[in-house]
Design a protein around this motif. Sequence first.
Motif, PDB file in Angstrom:
ATOM      1  N   SER A  10       0.825  -1.248  -0.129  1.00  5.21           N
ATOM      2  CA  SER A  10      -0.113  -0.044  -0.110  1.00  5.21           C
ATOM      3  C   SER A  10       0.928   1.089  -0.085  1.00  5.21           C
ATOM      4  CB  SER A  10      -0.713   0.019   1.082  1.00  5.21           C
ATOM      5  OG  SER A  10      -0.316   0.242   2.324  1.00  5.21           O
ATOM      6  N   TYR A  14       2.263   2.612  -3.738  1.00  8.42           N
ATOM      7  CA  TYR A  14       1.706   4.065  -4.066  1.00  8.42           C
ATOM      8  C   TYR A  14       2.873   5.130  -4.293  1.00  8.42           C
ATOM      9  CZ  TYR A  14      -0.884   8.447  -3.737  1.00  8.42           C
ATOM     10  OH  TYR A  14      -1.151   9.690  -4.027  1.00  8.42           O
ATOM     11  N   THR A  41      -1.525  -7.753 -14.187  1.00  9.66           N
ATOM     12  CA  THR A  41      -2.565  -7.039 -14.076  1.00  9.66           C
ATOM     13  C   THR A  41      -2.012  -5.513 -13.822  1.00  9.66           C
ATOM     14  OG1 THR A  41      -2.904  -7.183 -11.732  1.00  9.66           O
ATOM     15  CG2 THR A  41      -4.136  -8.497 -13.003  1.00  9.66           C
ATOM     16  N   ARG A  44      -1.661  -0.794  -9.905  1.00  8.37           N
ATOM     17  CA  ARG A  44      -2.925  -0.042 -10.175  1.00  8.37           C
ATOM     18  C   ARG A  44      -3.009   0.739  -8.864  1.00  8.37           C
ATOM     19  NH1 ARG A  44      -7.183  -4.729 -10.724  1.00  8.37           N
ATOM     20  NH2 ARG A  44      -5.450  -5.614  -9.339  1.00  8.37           N
ATOM     21  N   ILE A  45      -3.300   2.033  -8.948  1.00 10.26           N
ATOM     22  CA  ILE A  45      -3.561   2.927  -7.933  1.00 10.26           C
ATOM     23  C   ILE A  45      -4.711   3.748  -8.208  1.00 10.26           C
ATOM     24  CG2 ILE A  45      -1.251   3.145  -6.957  1.00 10.26           C
ATOM     25  CD1 ILE A  45      -1.006   5.952  -8.405  1.00 10.26           C
ATOM     26  N   GLN A  46      -5.485   3.847  -7.146  1.00 11.59           N
ATOM     27  CA  GLN A  46      -6.901   4.473  -7.330  1.00 11.59           C
ATOM     28  C   GLN A  46      -7.125   5.703  -6.099  1.00 11.59           C
ATOM     29  OE1 GLN A  46     -10.336   1.885  -7.410  1.00 11.59           O
ATOM     30  NE2 GLN A  46     -11.655   3.326  -6.105  1.00 11.59           N
ATOM     31  N   ASP A  51      -6.114   8.386 -10.894  1.00  6.28           N
ATOM     32  CA  ASP A  51      -5.948   6.818 -10.952  1.00  6.28           C
ATOM     33  C   ASP A  51      -4.706   6.587 -11.893  1.00  6.28           C
ATOM     34  OD1 ASP A  51      -7.994   6.955  -9.232  1.00  6.28           O
ATOM     35  OD2 ASP A  51      -9.490   6.161 -10.921  1.00  6.28           O
ATOM     36  N   THR A  53      -2.332   3.011 -13.973  1.00  7.10           N
ATOM     37  CA  THR A  53      -2.004   1.698 -14.043  1.00  7.10           C
ATOM     38  C   THR A  53      -0.791   1.764 -14.623  1.00  7.10           C
ATOM     39  OG1 THR A  53      -4.317   0.802 -14.233  1.00  7.10           O
ATOM     40  CG2 THR A  53      -2.546  -0.678 -14.972  1.00  7.10           C
ATOM     41  N   GLU A 131      -5.738  -3.761  -1.531  1.00  5.36           N
ATOM     42  CA  GLU A 131      -6.898  -4.581  -1.690  1.00  5.36           C
ATOM     43  C   GLU A 131      -6.578  -5.983  -2.067  1.00  5.36           C
ATOM     44  OE1 GLU A 131      -9.833  -3.741  -0.737  1.00  5.36           O
ATOM     45  OE2 GLU A 131      -9.984  -1.640  -0.961  1.00  5.36           O
ATOM     46  N   ASP A 133      -7.357  -7.687  -4.484  1.00  3.89           N
ATOM     47  CA  ASP A 133      -7.375  -7.767  -5.941  1.00  3.89           C
ATOM     48  C   ASP A 133      -5.826  -7.184  -6.295  1.00  3.89           C
ATOM     49  OD1 ASP A 133      -7.942  -5.392  -5.962  1.00  3.89           O
ATOM     50  OD2 ASP A 133      -9.398  -5.342  -7.265  1.00  3.89           O
ATOM     51  N   ARG A 135      -5.011  -3.940  -5.981  1.00  8.01           N
ATOM     52  CA  ARG A 135      -5.321  -2.602  -6.294  1.00  8.01           C
ATOM     53  C   ARG A 135      -4.764  -1.682  -4.830  1.00  8.01           C
ATOM     54  NH1 ARG A 135     -10.291  -0.680  -6.163  1.00  8.01           N
ATOM     55  NH2 ARG A 135     -11.217  -2.608  -5.164  1.00  8.01           N
ATOM     56  N   VAL A 137      -5.517   1.537  -2.838  1.00  2.00           N
ATOM     57  CA  VAL A 137      -6.456   2.738  -3.034  1.00  2.00           C
ATOM     58  C   VAL A 137      -6.251   3.579  -1.887  1.00  2.00           C
ATOM     59  CG1 VAL A 137      -8.921   3.245  -2.236  1.00  2.00           C
ATOM     60  CG2 VAL A 137      -8.488   1.070  -3.572  1.00  2.00           C
TER      61      VAL A 137
END
Length: 305
Positions: A10, A14, A41, A44-46, A51, A53, A131, A133, A135, A137
């Motif tokens: 995380s 990031y 995949t 990926r950051i949201q 956002d 990838t 997360e 999956d 990602r 966040v």
Amino acid sequence: MRLLIVGAGSTGGYLGARLAQAGRDITFLVRPTRALQLRETGLRIQSAHGDATLYPTLVTAGEIAQPYDAVLLAVKGYQLANVLEDIAPAVGPETMILPVLNGMGHMETLARRFTKHNLVGCTLKVATVLEDDGRIVQLSPMQDFAFGELDGGVTSRIEALDAFFRDANIGARLSRVIGREMWEKWILLASVGAITCLTGGTIGEIEACTGGASFALQLLEEIVTIVKVVGEPPSDTFLHLTREQLTAKGSPFVSSMFRDVQRGRPVEVEEIIGALVRHAGEAGIATPLLSAAYVKLLVYQHKVR
């Protein structure tokens, strides 16, 4: 400048994603399972800041061929011992090590394994979660990444690091008092972690209870008393803001430790809470509330490991 980021969870994920977006030379040292996930995949950051990838450069243990200019450690405290040998090939005599870890015990561990000259102080305040999956966040727009020489000096290497981080959208700033800021970060983490994990509620929910605000302030005072004896005393401004933050009406604020407990994940109980309790015992300081939080989190930790 070439930066190796140890961990793409995380926090490391990031920070690395934002730096890669800014065109910096970033490599991630990750476990094989995380490497497979990232290659399939992407990273990926949201986030409210945008956002993204990305498909960053990855290495796994044993694949590092030469030292990096800087190594940013973004692992949990209980993972540190297992990565020391993995990062050894990346650390040369002039490599800067930036540990984004909680507490202060890791600084002694790193100085023993490498050298004190390798160490650069840093603190990170950002609310992110990894997360299931894969990602990452960001939970709130707040982000503050302070770094600096431990003696407060402004050296050519720290100026180069400042230029490297500048304009990368991570809230980076050069601090002349990074040692004090690291102790202040520990005070905040331990306070919020102990308060929310001991009660099972948000800061706002605790404040709304009879005696909730005074409970939070008393726990904070226990921790500050310890730090004044064993570390660098916090500033008056920090204490004023922290008291307001820990007693804010309706606040949804919780600690990352509390979020990990909710998800059934291991927590840094020893690094964030246990080390302070031990310091208190050695100094003869009574910490009934902090000790209660420590025991509760130990019971939890024994169940999830």
